[in-house]
Design an enzyme around this catalytic site. Structure first.
Site, PDB file in Angstrom:
ATOM      1  CD  GLU A  21      -5.799 130.428  87.689  1.00 53.46           C
ATOM      2  OE1 GLU A  21      -5.033 130.333  86.028  1.00 53.46           O
ATOM      3  OE2 GLU A  21      -5.207 129.926  88.436  1.00 53.46           O
ATOM      4  CE  LYS A  98      -5.003 129.146  82.871  1.00 46.14           C
ATOM      5  NZ  LYS A  98      -5.309 128.865  84.495  1.00 46.14           N
TER       6      LYS A  98
END
Length: 119
Positions: A21, A98
């Site tokens: 990520e 997100k």
């Protein structure tokens, strides 16, 4: 107490616990609602008498650019900085989502929502 609302601020950032990520990044959406006394601005029509939403957006984008493992941490940093820099604000509601998180299953987004009041 009146409100200024910034909805669906789009940001690309690198938050998350996984190393990938931090390298790949992800799309995020931020919703921000601040409460302040805007009565004077209603009368004067002067930017100096209100909460400048350009400044709010700048804070969100700058803090979102600093990598964190948790959205909770990012949300707190944004809220703390808003209260520090824009002293007329009394209350903040902030939601960070997100988009397409890296979890098993078809999940559109995962979000954190916080509410902070000035003490």
């Amino acid at each position: 107490m009146e409100q200024i609302i910034l909805k669906n601020i789009r940001v690309y950032a690198y938050h998350g616990c996984l190393a990938e990520e931090g390298m790949i990044g992800s799309d995020y959406r931020v919703d921000l609602k601040v409460s302040a006394d805007l009565q004077k601005a209603m009368q004067t029509d002067a930017l100096s008498d209100t909460v400048d939403y350009v400044h709010l957006n700048k804070i969100v984008k700058e803090e979102m650019a600093i990598r964190s493992k948790l959205l909770e941490n990012v949300a707190k940093r944004i809220a703390d900085r808003i209260l520090d820099e824009l002293t007329d604000i009394q209350k903040i509601t902030l939601k960070i989502a997100k988009i397409n998180p890296p979890i098993a299953g078809d999940v559109a987004n995962v979000s954190v929502k916080i509410k902070v009041k000035k003490v």
